[in-house]
Design an enzyme around this catalytic site. Structure first.
Site: not given
Length: 507
Positions: A37, A59, A153
């Site tokens: 991805l 992840k 973020d």
């Protein structure tokens, strides 16, 4: 000041999922990997499928970080904190193994484009949609802050827009607020253009920093531009500390909220709960229909992601570009796209075929011209001008009638080997090695499939003649149709391009 600007991975599918490379894992934990991805400062992100068929974003941290014991300690603490984050508007952690040879974590997969892609593709959001977005961000931050975290973020690429609302993703750089030893003064973690003044100055940040970023995200989503303009990292960081934001294009009904978020002093900004009160309840269709909070074009984009997620969940893993041709063809055949407008028989082979309706356009043209000719003949029965006009119309009608009789229907076939296109004036087979990029281009209400040749490749003569478009060549024109049918055609063709083009398709 230690500079550590971070850009998180884009954990979205949307045509940008790449086939697994030979070096990518086939499985992580109990999850089968379907494709890659994205990538970020912490690691690589994959689309995974659980044994029960649930899609997750996995992840996997970089090898060099996996060998760093300090990072592993920090990673364990972050996972523990992330598990405490509740709320509907975040991508929740569903699994993790910080002690694996290569640490990883899995979050719920959100089938939707990022806010960044949506604004870039469809334009700024209207005020009602932006208000729904802002309320979702405020609720997500409330849950994050209650868990003792600061996102750090929050930016358009870390906000996904699903059909039932926005989601905040990528907590990979969040830090436990109480973990003072790991987030000391002097560290800048964030993205230039979407950081608070205290972040830009390397000071300690708290929940108020995320609220400042809400104001930046709202400015971007309603105007298509950043509150502090464009430029390099240092310019943007200087402006956020020393200059005022440009909010002239922010809709009036949201400008006061944005101004409150962008107060330079963090003590003067509202917290997440107060921000929700300032925003008030969303109005219009967005407030009453879970699937109607986005404008039409953005809704089509979100549904395209949902469609692809369903395909990925039901289909075998995406074939690698390094697999033998026969193996790729088998995978493609099992997931071939069909169309209800003009089904292609199975004998057509692996891939997808779509046929335009040239004869419909010709028939409509002939009918309109015939009606106009009769009207003129009756209106000017003895006029020379009327006779000449009727004659011209008759010639045009006859030419279109000839096209109706002799024309072959436009057709495009998209498969593992490339694109085959046939239209008036040319017929061409374009293997993928001749194609650098392919896209579906919208010009007002018309849609075209456009290809750009690979370096040194020569397009067939029929394609080169009269079909130039933006450095590429038009190879197919979608049939004239109502808006709903046209968007269905768009979904079908773009899905096939994503499936078979080997990453050449660019939305």
């Amino acid at each position: 000041m230690k500079m550590s600007l971070h850009c998180g991975a884009r954990t979205v599918l949307g045509g940008r999922m790449k086939p697994l490379a030979p070096t990518d894992p086939q499985s992580v934990g109990r999850y089968m990997m379907l494709g890659r991805l994205g990538a970020g400062g912490m690691g690589l992100v994959y689309l995974g499928r659980s044994p029960g068929g649930r899609l997750v974003a996995v992840k996997v941290v970089h090898d060099e970080l996996a060998s760093d014991e300090d990072f592993r300690t920090r990673f364990r603490q972050e996972i523990s904190a992330m598990r405490r984050v509740g709320g509907f508007w975040t991508a929740t952690v569903v699994d993790a193994d910080p002690d694996a040879d290569v640490p990883w974590l899995a979050t719920a997969y959100i089938a939707g484009p990022s806010l960044e892609e949506t604004v870039r593709t469809c334009g700024p959001l209207p005020p009602d949609s932006a208000r729904v977005l802002a309320c979702g961000l405020a609720e997500a931050l409330a849950a994050i802050h209650e868990a003792g975290l600061v996102h750090r973020d929050l930016k358009p690429s870390n906000v996904l827009l699903s059909g039932d609302g926005p989601r905040v993703i990528d907590f990979g750089i969040a830090r436990a607020m109480a973990d003072r030893g790991l987030t000391g003064t002097g560290h800048v973690i964030g993205t230039p253009g979407f950081i608070s003044p205290e972040q830009a100055q390397g000071k300690r940040v708290g929940p108020a920093s995320d609220i400042f970023c809400v104001g930046l995200v709202l400015t971007y989503c309603t105007t298509g531009s950043g509150a502090y303009g464009t430029g390099d990292s240092l310019q943007l960081m200087y402006r956020v500390v020393h200059e005022s934001p440009d909010l002239h294009a922010v809709p009036a009904e949201l400008r006061d909220v944005v101004i409150r978020c962008l107060v330079r002093d963090p003590e003067q900004r509202p917290d997440a709960a107060s921000l929700l009160e300032l925003l008030g309840r969303p109005k219009g269709p967005a407030a009453d229909s879970p699937g109607g909070w986005l404008p039409d074009q953005a809704t089509v984009l979100a549904r395209r992601y949902e469609h692809e997620a369903r395909q990925a969940g039901a289909a075998p893993p995406a074939p690698s570009v390094h697999e033998p041709a026969g193996q790729t063809a088998v995978s493609a055949r099992s997931t071939a796209v069909t169309t209800s407008t003009d089904p292609t028989p199975a004998a057509a082979g692996a891939g997808y075929e779509f046929r335009g309706n040239v004869w419909q356009r010709s028939l409509v043209t002939v009918g309109v011209l015939a009606g106009l000719g009769v009207t003129l003949a009756l209106s000017f029965p003895s006029s020379v001008v009327g006779t000449l006009l009727v004659g011209v119309i008759a010639v045009v009608a006859v030419s279109n009638l000839a096209a109706l009789v002799f024309a072959r229907r436009d057709r495009i076939r998209i498969g593992p080997s490339g694109i085959e296109a046939r239209a008036r004036g040319f017929r061409a087979a374009l293997p993928w090695n001749l194609v650098e990029q392919v896209a579906v281009v919208r010009v007002r209400s018309r849609l075209f499939v456009v290809v750009w040749p690979a370096t040194g490749a020569m397009m067939p003569a029929g394609v080169r003649r009269g079909s130039h478009f933006g450095g590429g060549f038009r190879v197919f024109t979608f049939p004239v149709a109502n808006a709903a049918r046209r968007e269905t055609h768009l979904l079908e063709v773009t899905t096939a391009l994503r499936r078979f083009s080997g990453g050449r398709y660019q939305p």
